[in-house]
Design a protein around this motif. Structure first.
Motif, mmCIF file in Angstrom:
data_model
loop_
_atom_site.group_PDB
_atom_site.id
_atom_site.type_symbol
_atom_site.label_atom_id
_atom_site.label_comp_id
_atom_site.label_asym_id
_atom_site.label_seq_id
_atom_site.Cartn_x
_atom_site.Cartn_y
_atom_site.Cartn_z
ATOM 1 N N GLN A 176 0.099 5.365 1.032
ATOM 2 C CA GLN A 176 0.831 6.149 2.016
ATOM 3 C C GLN A 176 1.218 7.524 1.481
ATOM 4 O O GLN A 176 1.384 8.476 2.228
ATOM 5 C CB GLN A 176 2.085 5.395 2.464
ATOM 6 N N ASP A 177 1.369 7.613 0.181
ATOM 7 C CA ASP A 177 1.673 8.878 -0.499
ATOM 8 C C ASP A 177 2.885 9.576 0.115
ATOM 9 O O ASP A 177 2.920 10.800 0.265
ATOM 10 C CB ASP A 177 0.455 9.809 -0.440
ATOM 11 N N LYS A 178 3.907 8.746 0.493
ATOM 12 C CA LYS A 178 5.133 9.331 1.029
ATOM 13 C C LYS A 178 6.004 9.922 -0.077
ATOM 14 O O LYS A 178 6.760 10.858 0.169
ATOM 15 C CB LYS A 178 5.917 8.260 1.789
ATOM 16 N N ASN B 124 0.383 -1.907 -6.267
ATOM 17 C CA ASN B 124 0.078 -0.481 -6.166
ATOM 18 C C ASN B 124 -0.971 -0.065 -7.183
ATOM 19 O O ASN B 124 -1.799 0.825 -6.925
ATOM 20 C CB ASN B 124 1.357 0.332 -6.348
ATOM 21 N N ASP C 151 0.818 -1.210 0.000
ATOM 22 C CA ASP C 151 0.000 0.000 0.000
ATOM 23 C C ASP C 151 0.854 1.263 0.000
ATOM 24 O O ASP C 151 0.434 2.294 0.544
ATOM 25 C CB ASP C 151 -0.937 0.002 1.210
ATOM 26 N N TYR C 152 2.025 1.188 -0.546
ATOM 27 C CA TYR C 152 2.889 2.371 -0.574
ATOM 28 C C TYR C 152 2.236 3.507 -1.350
ATOM 29 O O TYR C 152 2.447 4.678 -1.066
ATOM 30 C CB TYR C 152 4.239 2.008 -1.192
ATOM 31 N N SER D 209 3.491 8.022 -6.406
ATOM 32 C CA SER D 209 2.024 7.984 -6.457
ATOM 33 C C SER D 209 1.508 8.539 -7.774
ATOM 34 O O SER D 209 0.578 7.989 -8.391
ATOM 35 C CB SER D 209 1.444 8.773 -5.277
#
Length: 762
Positions: free
Chosen positions: A542-544, A588, A538-539, A549
Motif C-alpha cells: 500500500q506504501d501509505k 511484509n 500487504d501494508y 516500506s
C-alpha cells in the motif's frame, strides 16, 4: 557472511559472547550520558522551572528575619578585692569556664531577666493583633476528634502565659558563639523587627553581666550572714580554751614546763652514768675475788701469781707502787755503772728497792683483804643509784604528761584564736565588698540596627533550588536510563546483545479499525501504539507509510547481501515472546521479496497460527500440518496469491503434536522440495522462549531473523532466547528491531545512519 556446515549464516562482524573482540561494558560513555540528558532536556528544564517557581513563591511569603549581634569580652582574670577566693568559686583558667559562660548567656534565666528589665510584655511588637489559623493537621484532628473548648483563664493566668510566651520567644531566638582563639563572645538575636533585634542583643549582654554581679553580691551577702552567725560561737570557744589553759597552769604551778623537764632529763642521764660506773666496780671486784679464790683453792696464793693477775696488777694503788719500784730500779742501774755493790749509795738504793717491794706486797695483801668490803659497798651504791633512777623516771614521766596536757591546751587556744582571727578578717573583707560591683566581662561592640535581613536569603535559596532541582532531574533521568532493561537502539543491539542489526521497523500509529487518524481521547490515553493485528499483510504494497516500506526494503537488501554467492533461500523468522511482530515482518517481507523473486511463506507456528487470518484465508484451508500428516497433497496445501510469483502455506489444522511433525523427515523433504521450486522461502516460527519449535525449523533454514520489539522486551529475556539458540548450535543472521517510535528515535539519536539516509523521517 559465511555459510556454516549446518547451512546457517553467521555475520562476520558479530562479536559473540564466547569469543571475538571483548566489549567493555563497564566503561562510562560520557557522550552517551550527555545525549541522554539532552534528550530529556525539556523534562529536566520543566521540572527545574516548576521547583524554582514553587521555591520563589514560598520564599516570597516568608517574613524577613533580621539578626543583630553584640561582642562581649569575657575577662580571663577578674578583679577580686582582697583575694576573697572562697567567695568567688569559679576558675577562669580552665577552658570549661568559657563554655560555662556561654551556656549561662544562652540560659532561660538571662532571657527572663531581659523580659523583666525591658518589660517586653508591654512592647508593641508582642501586642500586635494576630488571627489564629489552625494548620491542616490540627483541622483534621479537630474534625476527627473534636476537643472541648478550653476553660476561660483569669487575667493573672493570661498575663503569666503571655510572659512565658515572650520569654520563650527571647530564649529561642538568642544565640551566643565564641570567636576562635579569643575571649570574645558574639551575642546575637533574630527577630522580624530590626530595632528589636538590636535592642535585645544589647539587653542580653547587659543582663548577663548584671546577672553575674547579682550572683556575686548574693554570695557576699550570704557569706557575711554566715560569718556573723559563726563569730559568736568561735569567740566563746576561744575564751573557754584560754580559761582551761590558765586553770591548768595554776593547778600545776607551772612557770617553765620545758625547762623543768630538761633538768629532770639531765638528772636522769647523770644517774644512768653513775649506775654504769658502779656496776663496773662491782663486776671488777667480783672478778678479782673469784680469781683469787680459785687460785687459792688450787695452788695457794703467791706474790708472783698475784702480780700476774691483770685485775690486781692494774689496780691503781698497785700501779703507783710499781711505778715507784721501777724508778728505784732505774736509779740502781745508773749507780751500778759508777759504784760497786758495797758502796753506800748502792746499799741505800737496794734498801729503797726492798722497801718498795715490801710496800707492793703489803698493798696487794691489803687489796685482797679489802675485796669483800669494796664489793659490798659497790653493790650498795648500785642499789642506791637504781632507786634514784626510778624516782627520776617517775618525775620525768609526770613532767611529760603535764607538758602534753599543757601543749594540747595551748594548741586548742591557738587554733581557736587563729580561726577566730580568720573569720574576723573575712568578715571585714566581706563588709568592704558589700556594694562593690565586679564584672565578668565588658561589651566591646554593641549591636546596631541591621538594615538588611539576614535570612531567608531568597535569591540564594531560589538559585540553589534551581541548581538542585536540575541536578535531581539529571540524576533521575540517568537513573531511569540505567534501569531501562529493554532494547531500543542499534547501539543496544550491538553492545547488549552482541548481534548485527539488519534493520528497523518504525511504529505506525494505527487506529484499531486500521485508520491512521486518532481521536483526542486516544491521544490522551496514549493509544498510539501499534496493534499486532492492525497492519494488513500487504501494508508494504500500500506504501501509505514511506518509512515503513523503506525499512522493509532495507531488511530485504540485508538478506540479499548475507551471502551473494550462496543465497539464503530459506529464511526463518522468530522472536523472544509472542506479540513482538514476527508475523507482521514475515508477511511484509514476503511481499517485498516477492516483487523480485518467486517466494513462498509458510506458517510454522501451528500452536497460534496467524498467517491465514492476515491474508484473509479460510480457516478450513489445509496447510503444513495437513501435508506432514499426509491428509492432503502439497498442491492442496499451497494458496496462490494474486501475484503470480507469491504462494502461501498456512499452518492448517491444529495439530496436537507440532514438534513431532516439525522433526519428522517429511518436513525436511518438504523444505528441500520447495527450495528447488522457489527462490525464497519465508517461515514464520513460534517464539523461542515459548516453545522449541523454532530450533527445529532453524535446522533446515539458511538464515534466522530474530525480531525484537523495541522498548518492550526485557534484555534478559532476549539473551535467554539467544542463549537457547546458541546452545542448540543455531546461529542468528541478525536482529530486526520492530515498532520503533521514530519521534523518540530522533531524540535518542540512536539510529543515525540507519534511517536518515533512507528518508525514514520524511
Amino acid at each position: 557472511m559465511t555459510l556454516s556446515n549446518k547451512g546457517h549464516h553467521t555475520p562476520a562482524n558479530i562479536t559473540s559472547e564466547s569469543g571475538g573482540d571483548y566489549v567493555n561494558h563497564d566503561e562510562i560513555d560520557l557522550g552517551k550520558l550527555i545525549r541522554v540528558v539532552w534528550r530529556h532536556k525539556l523534562v529536566i528544564i520543566g521540572f527545574s522551572a516548576m521547583v524554582t517557581m514553587l521555591t520563589a513563591m514560598v520564599m516570597s511569603s516568608k517574613t524577613p528575619i533580621y539578626v543583630a549581634s553584640a561582642s562581649l569580652l569575657l575577662e580571663a582574670e577578674q578583679n577580686r578585692v582582697l583575694q576573697l577566693d572562697d567567695v568567688y568559686g569559679e576558675s577562669t583558667n580552665a577552658q570549661e569556664y568559657y563554655y560555662s559562660q556561654l551556656e549561662i548567656i544562652r540560659s532561660r534565666k538571662v532571657a527572663q531577666k531581659v523580659v523583666d528589665t525591658l518589660n517586653l510584655t508591654e512592647h508593641p511588637f508582642f501586642n500586635q493583633p494576630q488571627e489564629y489559623k489552625p494548620g491542616l493537621k490540627e483541622t483534621i484532628v479537630n474534625l476527627v476528634n473534636p476537643q472541648p473548648p478550653a476553660p476561660a483563664l483569669s487575667t493573672a493566668e493570661k498575663a503569666s502565659l503571655k510572659r512565658d510566651a515572650v520569654i520563650g520567644y527571647v530564649w529561642g531566638n538568642m544565640s551566643a558563639s565564641p570567636v576562635s582563639k579569643t575571649q570574645v563572645v558574639t551575642i546575637g538575636f533574630e527577630s522580624e523587627s530590626p530595632e528589636l533585634a538590636a535592642t535585645l542583643a544589647n539587653a542580653i549582654a547587659r543582663a548577663y553581666l548584671d546577672n553575674h554581679m547579682d550572683v556575686n553580691l548574693d554570695r557576699i551577702e550570704k557569706s557575711a550572714t554566715w560569718l556573723n552567725a559563726s563569730m559568736s560561737g568561735l569567740k566563746q570557744k576561744l575564751e573557754t580554751a584560754e580559761e582551761r589553759l590558765a586553770a591548768f597552769q595554776e593547778q600545776e604551778s607551772l612557770v617553765d614546763v620545758r625547762g623543768i623537764k630538761s633538768l629532770a632529763a639531765r638528772e636522769l642521764e647523770e644517774l644512768s652514768g653513775e649506775l654504769t660506773r658502779a656496776q663496773q666496780l662491782v663486776d671488777q671486784s667480783e672478778l678479782i675475788s673469784s680469781l683469787l679464790q680459785n687460785t687459792q683453792m688450787e695452788n695457794g696464793l703467791s706474790l708472783d701469781y698475784i702480780n700476774s693477775v691483770p685485775e690486781i696488777f692494774n689496780h691503781p694503788s698497785v700501779q703507783n707502787l710499781q711505778q715507784q719500784k721501777l724508778s728505784i730500779e732505774a736509779k740502781k742501774q745508773e749507780l751500778a755503772f759508777v759504784y760497786g755493790p758495797k758502796h753506800p749509795k748502792m746499799i741505800a738504793v737496794n734498801a729503797e728497792l726492798a722497801k718498795a717491794q715490801t710496800n707492793i706486797e703489803q698493798q696487794v695483801s691489803l687489796l685482797i683483804r679489802s675485796l669483800g668490803t669494796d664489793t659490798s659497798q659497790a653493790k650498795q651504791r648500785v642499789r642506791q643509784i637504781n632507786q634514784a633512777i626510778e624516782t627520776a623516771k617517775a618525775k620525768f614521766q609526770r613532767l611529760t604528761r603535764i607538758e602534753n596536757q599543757h601543749r594540747d591546751l595551748l594548741q586548742d587556744v591557738e587554733t581557736n584564736r587563729n580561726l577566730y582571727e580568720a573569720f574576723f578578717s573575712r568578715l571585714k573583707e566581706t563588709a568592704q565588698l558589700e556594694g562593690f560591683e565586679t564584672s565578668v566581662g565588658r561589651i566591646i561592640d554593641p549591636a546596631t540596627t541591621p538594615y538588611a535581613p539576614s535570612k531567608p536569603r531568597k535569591k540564594l535559596v531560589v538559585v540553589l533550588a534551581m541548581m538542585l532541582s536540575s541536578m535531581l532531574g539529571v540524576a533521575c533521568v540517568l537513573l531511569l536510563e540505567a534501569l531501562n532493561a529493554t532494547i531500543r537502539s542499534a547501539e543496544d543491539v550491538e553492545q547488549k546483545l552482541s548481534q548485527t542489526l539488519l534493520g528497523i521497523i518504525p511504529l505506525i500509529a494505527m487506529h484499531k479499525d486500521g485508520n491512521q487518524s486518532r481521536t483526542l481521547r486516544e491521544i490522551i490515553n496514549g493509544q498510539n501504539k501499534q496493534d499486532p493485528a492492525s497492519l494488513p499483510a500487504d501494508y508494504y504494497l500500500q506504501d501509505k507509510e514511506h518509512g515503513f516500506s523503506e525499512a522493509v526494503r532495507t531488511i530485504r537488501t540485508s538478506l540479499q547481501m548475507l551471502n551473494i554467492e550462496s543465497q539464503a533461500k530459506t529464511i526463518a523468522v522468530t522472536s523472544t515472546l509472542p506479540g513482538e511482530g514476527k508475523t507482521q515482518l514475515s508477511s511484509n517481507l514476503f511481499y517485498a521479496i516477492g516483487q523480485l523473486q518467486k517466494t513462498i511463506i509458510i506458517d510454522a507456528d501451528m500452536r497460534r497460527p496467524s498467517i491465514a487470518k492476515n491474508f484473509s484465508i479460510a480457516k478450513t484451508q489445509p496447510g503444513l500440518a495437513n501435508y506432514i500428516a499426509g491428509t492432503h497433497e502439497l498442491e492442496q496445501c499451497i494458496v496462490h496469491d494474486k501475484h503470480n510469483q507469491m504462494d502461501i502455506m498456512v499452518a492448517g489444522d491444529m495439530a496436537p503434536n507440532p514438534q513431532e511433525l516439525l522433526s519428522c523427515a517429511k518436513f525436511k523433504s518438504l523444505i528441500a522440495n520447495l527450495r528447488s521450486n522457489y527462490d525464497r522461502i519465508i517461515i514464520d516460527t513460534p517464539p523461542i522462549l515459548a516453545v522449541s519449535d523454532a530450533i527445529l525449523i532453524a535446522g533446515v533454514s539458511d538464515a534466522l531473523i530474530y525480531v525484537v520489539k523495541a522498548e518492550a522486551t526485557k534484555e534478559q529475556q532476549i539473551k535467554a532466547g539467544l542463549k537457547r539458540l546458541r546452545t542448540s548450535g543455531v546461529d542468528i543472521s541478525g536482529v530486526v528491531l520492530n515498532r520503533v517510535d521514530m519521534n523518540k528515535a530522533q531524540a535518542y539519536q540512536a539510529f543515525e545512519g540507519y534511517y536518515d539516509q533512507y528518508g525514514y523521517n520524511s
